[in-house]
Design a protein around this motif. Structure first.
Motif, PDB file in Angstrom:
ATOM      1  N   SER A 143       6.221  -6.580  -9.926  1.00  0.00           N
ATOM      2  CA  SER A 143       5.527  -6.489  -8.639  1.00  0.00           C
ATOM      3  C   SER A 143       6.301  -5.606  -7.683  1.00  0.00           C
ATOM      4  CB  SER A 143       5.390  -7.864  -7.994  1.00  0.00           C
ATOM      5  OG  SER A 143       4.742  -8.730  -8.867  1.00  0.00           O
ATOM      6  N   LYS A 144       7.591  -5.835  -7.667  1.00  0.00           N
ATOM      7  CA  LYS A 144       8.424  -5.065  -6.756  1.00  0.00           C
ATOM      8  C   LYS A 144       8.340  -3.584  -7.109  1.00  0.00           C
ATOM      9  CE  LYS A 144      13.147  -4.760  -5.158  1.00  0.00           C
ATOM     10  NZ  LYS A 144      14.502  -5.294  -5.245  1.00  0.00           N
ATOM     11  N   ALA A 145       8.400  -3.293  -8.379  1.00  0.00           N
ATOM     12  CA  ALA A 145       8.361  -1.895  -8.804  1.00  0.00           C
ATOM     13  C   ALA A 145       7.027  -1.253  -8.423  1.00  0.00           C
ATOM     14  CB  ALA A 145       8.579  -1.806 -10.315  1.00  0.00           C
ATOM     15  N   ILE A 146       5.938  -2.003  -8.589  1.00  0.00           N
ATOM     16  CA  ILE A 146       4.621  -1.432  -8.274  1.00  0.00           C
ATOM     17  C   ILE A 146       4.494  -1.155  -6.773  1.00  0.00           C
ATOM     18  CG2 ILE A 146       2.141  -1.956  -8.205  1.00  0.00           C
ATOM     19  CD1 ILE A 146       2.700  -3.477 -10.930  1.00  0.00           C
ATOM     20  N   LEU A 147       4.869  -2.146  -5.957  1.00  0.00           N
ATOM     21  CA  LEU A 147       4.754  -1.933  -4.509  1.00  0.00           C
ATOM     22  C   LEU A 147       5.665  -0.796  -4.047  1.00  0.00           C
ATOM     23  CD1 LEU A 147       4.364  -5.490  -2.934  1.00  0.00           C
ATOM     24  CD2 LEU A 147       2.654  -3.944  -3.876  1.00  0.00           C
TER      25      LEU A 147
END
Ligand code: ARG
Length: 557
Positions: free
Chosen positions: A86-90
């Protein structure tokens, strides 16, 4: 990112077990993040699905982005490691902003897309309106995929109908009336010509002769023709301005007038021309009517001009993919164009991007003739109605006119693009202008809602705490965000703006249902920052989706 993981898992399984076409799917809400159906391999290896599961499990258990793996009802269910993902996508969205979802598959390739292409001295029909909006969206989508795209308005400004127009004008035309209302008046003259032709068949021959003269350069006729064109263009340009659509080229049919002889000669050299009852044709086999290249009087035809145009585009723009956003009724024409150029030895990629009708109350919409409405008036009416709705909702809003234009036009565009393009479109202004449901205003309003949350907040991306993002109501939306790049690609591959439209709807709905469950401005700073970044990412992707469709996003409405 999730796409990549899916692909990696697929390849890993395929390579390890020498399989082909392994399916890794994304099950609907509430289940696992990814799943592999096992029955086919159970059958193949004559074992139970559980045995297959165990084999696959051994291969996948060490894969870094996987949190856990489970067996359920013949499926291998995968739960992803949500925090880091999630962090990488955001972060990727925040960093790339409107470039998120772009790719380079078209790098170094040029596509010529022919859209809108109305006929001079005739009305701009709903068909032309659809072509305009679909073509414009496809242009944006192709550009997002790294293509160089040349948007061409192949104006219908040449052909026998101009013989008719000139004859009609010389018989009955009034300069001041045409000036005041060019398209309507010219259209009236055209209709009058057709009626008169019933009484006096010699008019038809006269019109042909006049067109032939025009092709040969008769000055008086050329002057009239140029004037008709100028007046019509003025009206068309107003419409394009309203719709926010532009073109790289307005080279229409007349542009090829002095280029056709060379093309016909090239055909002759390649030995594909035949003379049939005085007319020059290219035969296209038993199942196809021949393409008519020149009439017996030497006048050229629509298809001749299209052959000249495609060769011009090929040589001038170095394009090898030619798209034509034109209604279904011209299917045969574009097949013939492809076949003729094949016979000339070119083998172009000719793509006819067709589309369905526009219906009002289930009946074909007509804007032709004097009686029914002009399209421009329909668009202006949408803008007016949008203005009323906006004023009722937010009387203090500044620049209401600008917002109303974006909302009214956006409503029409979204209504057109939300369904598969070959389906008919239902044209109902009050439905498409609703702020709820599957409408343009709903999407714009969702973006505005996010904007109003973010407006007075300081964003500190370094405080993002991924543990919140792993919760279902966040992660559902994150998966959606992660899928945007593949949606763009699929929309490009199938020339389907509706995939972007549907995606934008799902994303807006995803945000709105999230917002129904979760307060964004919360006490805890890390949680609040995570929410802000999450909302911001959704806004970025939503607005980019709208941009691809040709719809303006708004900060206030
Ligand atoms: N002017 C034509 C029409 O209104 C459409 C032209 C489409 N483009 C082309 N290259 N034939 O029907």
């Amino acid at each position: 990112m999730i796409e990549k993981i899916k692909l990696n898992i697929k390849e890993l399984i395929e390579q390890t077990f020498s399989l082909e076409g392994v399916i890794v799917e994304e099950p609907k809400k509430g289940h696992a993040d990814l799943a592999i159906p096992l029955f086919a391999y159970a059958k193949l290896w004559q074992v139970s699905p559980m045995v297959v599961y165990e084999k696959f499990f051994e291969v996948l258990k060490a894969y870094p982005s996987i949190d856990r793996i489970e067996f359920m009802n013949g499926f291998l269910n995968i739960y992803l490691e949500r925090n880091q993902l999630s962090k990488a996508i955001l972060n990727e969205i925040l960093e790339k902003k409107d470039l998120y979802g772009s790719n380079q598959v078209g790098k170094g390739q040029t596509v010529a897309i022919d859209y809108s292409s109305p006929n001079i001295a005739k009305s701009f029909t709903v068909g032309h309106l659809r072509s305009t909006m679909i073509g414009n969206a496809i242009k944006h989508i192709y550009r997002k995929c790294g293509y160089q795209v040349i948007g061409i308005n192949h104006l219908g400004d040449w052909g026998t109908q101009f013989g008719k127009m000139i004859v009609a004008y010389e018989l009955w035309g009034q300069e001041d009336e045409v000036k005041a209302n060019p398209i309507t008046e010219l259209q009236k003259l055209y209709v009058k010509f057709h009626d008169a032709e019933q009484e006096d068949p010699s008019l038809e021959q006269k019109a042909r002769d006049v067109f032939r003269e025009l092709e040969l350069g008769n000055e008086r006729y050329l002057k009239l023709w140029a004037w008709f064109k100028e007046e019509s263009m003025r009206e068309f340009m107003k419409m394009y301005e309203l719709l926010g659509v532009d073109f790289e080229s307005f080279d229409g049919e007349s542009f090829y007038n002095d280029k056709m002889e060379a093309v016909v000669e090239e055909m002759a050299k390649k030995g594909i021309l035949k003379v049939d009852e005085g007319a020059t044709i290219v035969e296209l086999g038993e199942n196809f009517p021949p393409a008519l290249i020149k009439k017996s009087d030497g006048a050229t035809l629509y298809v001749t001009r299209d052959v000249a145009a495609i060769l011009y585009r090929y040589h001038t723009y170095d394009a090898n993919h030619f798209m034509y956003v034109v209604g279904n009724e011209q299917q045969l024409h574009f097949k013939q164009l492809k076949m003729v150029t094949d016979r000339m030895g070119y083998h172009f990629n000719v793509e006819h991007v067709n589309f369905g009708l526009v219906l009002v109350d289930g009946k074909k919409m007509s804007t032709r003739g004097g009686k029914s409405k002009r399209l421009e008036d329909v668009i202006l009416q949408a803008i007016d109605e949008a203005k009323e709705a906006i004023h009722a909702k937010n009387p203090n809003l500044k620049n209401q006119d600008e917002v109303a234009k974006a909302v009214g036009v956006g409503a029409i565009i979204f209504n057109d693009l939300k369904n598969e393009r070959h389906l008919d479109v239902d044209f109902n202004l009050s439905n498409m202008l609703k702020f709820e449901g599957q409408t343009g205003p709903y999407l714009q309003y969702s973006g505005v809602r996010i904007e109003s949350i973010l407006k007075d907040q300081m964003m500190k991306p370094e405080l993002l705490d991924p543990k919140y993002l792993a919760e279902d109501h966040y992660f559902e939306v994150i998966k959606l965000l992660a899928s945007f790049p593949s949606v763009v690609l699929r929309a490009k591959e199938t020339s389907s703006p509706n995939l972007i439209a549907r995606y934008a709807l799902t994303l807006a709905q995803g945000f709105n249902s999230f917002y129904g469950k979760q307060r964004i401005i919360v006490e805890d700073e890390g949680h609040k920052q995570t929410n802000l970044i999450f909302a911001k990412s959704i806004q970025i992707v939503l607005n980019e989706g709208l941009r691809l469709l040709g719809i303006q996003s708004l900060k206030e409405m």
